[in-house]
Enzyme design. Structure first.
Site, PDB file in Angstrom:
ATOM      1  CE  LYS A  13      -2.184  -0.873   3.800  1.00  0.00           C
ATOM      2  NZ  LYS A  13      -1.755  -2.227   4.447  1.00  0.00           N
ATOM      3  NE  ARG A  88      -3.882  -1.418  10.365  1.00  0.00           N
ATOM      4  CZ  ARG A  88      -2.688  -0.736   9.374  1.00  0.00           C
ATOM      5  NH1 ARG A  88      -2.836   0.561   9.251  1.00  0.00           N
ATOM      6  NH2 ARG A  88      -1.681  -1.360   9.186  1.00  0.00           N
ATOM      7  NE  ARG A 123       7.447  -3.390   6.198  1.00  0.00           N
ATOM      8  CZ  ARG A 123       6.029  -2.984   6.242  1.00  0.00           C
ATOM      9  NH1 ARG A 123       5.358  -2.763   5.171  1.00  0.00           N
ATOM     10  NH2 ARG A 123       5.438  -3.082   7.307  1.00  0.00           N
ATOM     11  NE  ARG A 156       6.658  -1.164  10.418  1.00  0.00           N
ATOM     12  CZ  ARG A 156       5.802  -0.961   9.529  1.00  0.00           C
ATOM     13  NH1 ARG A 156       5.824  -0.187   8.565  1.00  0.00           N
ATOM     14  NH2 ARG A 156       4.626  -1.403   9.989  1.00  0.00           N
ATOM     15  NE  ARG A 167       2.229  -5.377  11.291  1.00  0.00           N
ATOM     16  CZ  ARG A 167       3.335  -5.213  10.441  1.00  0.00           C
ATOM     17  NH1 ARG A 167       4.679  -6.053  10.352  1.00  0.00           N
ATOM     18  NH2 ARG A 167       3.238  -4.479   9.306  1.00  0.00           N
TER      19      ARG A 167
HETATM   20  P1  ADP Z   1       1.449  -2.077   7.792  1.00  0.00           P
HETATM   21  O1  ADP Z   1       2.667  -2.314   7.214  1.00  0.00           O
HETATM   22  O2  ADP Z   1       0.882  -2.825   8.658  1.00  0.00           O
HETATM   23  O3  ADP Z   1       0.277  -1.639   6.641  1.00  0.00           O
HETATM   24  P2  ADP Z   1       1.421   0.727   9.001  1.00  0.00           P
HETATM   25  O4  ADP Z   1       2.720   1.318   8.810  1.00  0.00           O
HETATM   26  O5  ADP Z   1       0.134   1.099   8.200  1.00  0.00           O
HETATM   27  O6  ADP Z   1       1.707  -1.026   8.900  1.00  0.00           O
HETATM   28  O7  ADP Z   1       1.012   0.505  10.436  1.00  0.00           O
HETATM   29  C1  ADP Z   1       1.718   0.185  11.610  1.00  0.00           C
HETATM   30  C2  ADP Z   1       0.837   0.231  12.704  1.00  0.00           C
HETATM   31  O8  ADP Z   1       0.426   1.433  13.254  1.00  0.00           O
HETATM   32  C3  ADP Z   1      -0.111  -0.907  12.845  1.00  0.00           C
HETATM   33  O9  ADP Z   1       0.216  -2.097  13.161  1.00  0.00           O
HETATM   34  C4  ADP Z   1      -0.938  -0.304  13.898  1.00  0.00           C
HETATM   35  O10 ADP Z   1      -0.382  -0.736  15.133  1.00  0.00           O
HETATM   36  C5  ADP Z   1      -0.729   1.191  13.636  1.00  0.00           C
HETATM   37  N1  ADP Z   1      -1.795   1.788  13.112  1.00  0.00           N
HETATM   38  C6  ADP Z   1      -1.653   2.336  11.666  1.00  0.00           C
HETATM   39  N2  ADP Z   1      -2.788   2.881  11.311  1.00  0.00           N
HETATM   40  C7  ADP Z   1      -3.852   2.227  12.028  1.00  0.00           C
HETATM   41  C8  ADP Z   1      -5.302   2.600  12.031  1.00  0.00           C
HETATM   42  N3  ADP Z   1      -5.977   3.227  10.936  1.00  0.00           N
HETATM   43  N4  ADP Z   1      -5.813   2.029  13.123  1.00  0.00           N
HETATM   44  C9  ADP Z   1      -5.293   1.474  14.074  1.00  0.00           C
HETATM   45  N5  ADP Z   1      -3.768   1.361  14.261  1.00  0.00           N
HETATM   46  C10 ADP Z   1      -3.240   1.981  13.278  1.00  0.00           C
END
Ligand code: ADP
Ligand code: ZN
Length: 209
Positions: A13, A88, A123, A156, A167
């Site tokens: 994404k 989410r 990653r 990360r 996740r």
């Molecule tokens: P991913 O690689 O899982 O898409 P992100 O970088 O989007 O990860 O998000 C990392 C973390 O930040 C998530 O695992 C969650 O803990 C938190 N997070 C990000 N966006 C949201 C959201 N919209 N609602 C709840 N938690 C979020």
């Protein structure tokens, strides 16, 4: 144009959001990046978010909804935006609706779970600017050094294998229901994530036509 990118962690994404940002001239907004920045700066929302993020859990809706609301009210969002990682949960999507935000299109990038684990394991992210890389698919020019800013590129904490499984579980339980939510509103398109980023991008841009 207001867009939402949906997809499992590691579906790509963030990368696609940047491409669309460049192509359409609208900002890509990643709640994950905003939260990581808040954690780094030790702000109040950062302090609340950290333990959830490290465990691979979702940050509580009220925290993320507040962050998103502030961000999309900034002037650069006036002609539209791309949301990467928000909403989410169904309550987050409902919050967008009650804010009166019109969504033009929701694109799901579909990548099967088996492939996700491999992608996330490789990653790497820049500690300084948040740019994302992959040891096989998108390596840095110099190992461990960010191409964009020269910062240190690291794994990360939530990309560790046990956290990745959590996740994915959370994605299927809390986020995947959004596909039905937006399908019912006639907004959803699905793009199958390809091995090569450019191939996914081509499908993605076609889905936006
Ligand atoms: P991913 O690689 O899982 O898409 P992100 O970088 O989007 O990860 O998000 C990392 C973390 O930040 C998530 O695992 C969650 O803990 C938190 N997070 C990000 N966006 C949201 C959201 N919209 N609602 C709840 N938690 C979020
Ligand atoms: Zn960097």
């Amino acid at each position: 144009m207001n867009l939402i990118l949906l997809g499992a962690p590691g579906a790509g994404k963030g990368t696609q959001a940047e491409v669309i940002c460049a192509a359409k001239g609208i900002p890509a907004i990643s709640t994950g990046n905003i939260l990581r920045e808040a954690v780094k700066n030790g702000t109040e929302s950062g302090l609340k978010a950290k333990k959830y993020m490290d465990a691979g859990e979702l940050v509580p809706d009220e925290v993320v909804i507040g962050i998103l609301k502030d961000r999309i009210s900034e002037p650069d969002c006036k002609d539209g935006f791309i949301l990467d990682g928000f909403p989410r949960t169904v309550p987050q999507a409902e919050a967008l609706e009650s804010m009166g935000v019109r969504i033009d299109r929701v694109v799901e990038i579909y990548v099967p779970d088996e492939k996700i684990a491999k992608r996330l394991g490789g990653r790497r992210v820049c500690e300084a600017c948040g740019n994302s890389y992959h040891v096989d698919y998108k390596p840095t020019k110099v190992e461990g050094v960010c191409d964009a800013c020269g910062g240190r590129v690291v794994t990360r904490k939530d990309d560790e294998p046990a956290t990745v499984l959590e996740r994915l579980r959370v994605y299927h339980e809390k986020t995947a229901p959004l596909k039905d939510f937006y399908e019912a509103r006639g907004k959803l398109k699905t793009v199958v994530g390809q091995e090569a980023v450019e191939d996914t991008t081509r499908l993605m841009l076609a889905a936006l036509e």
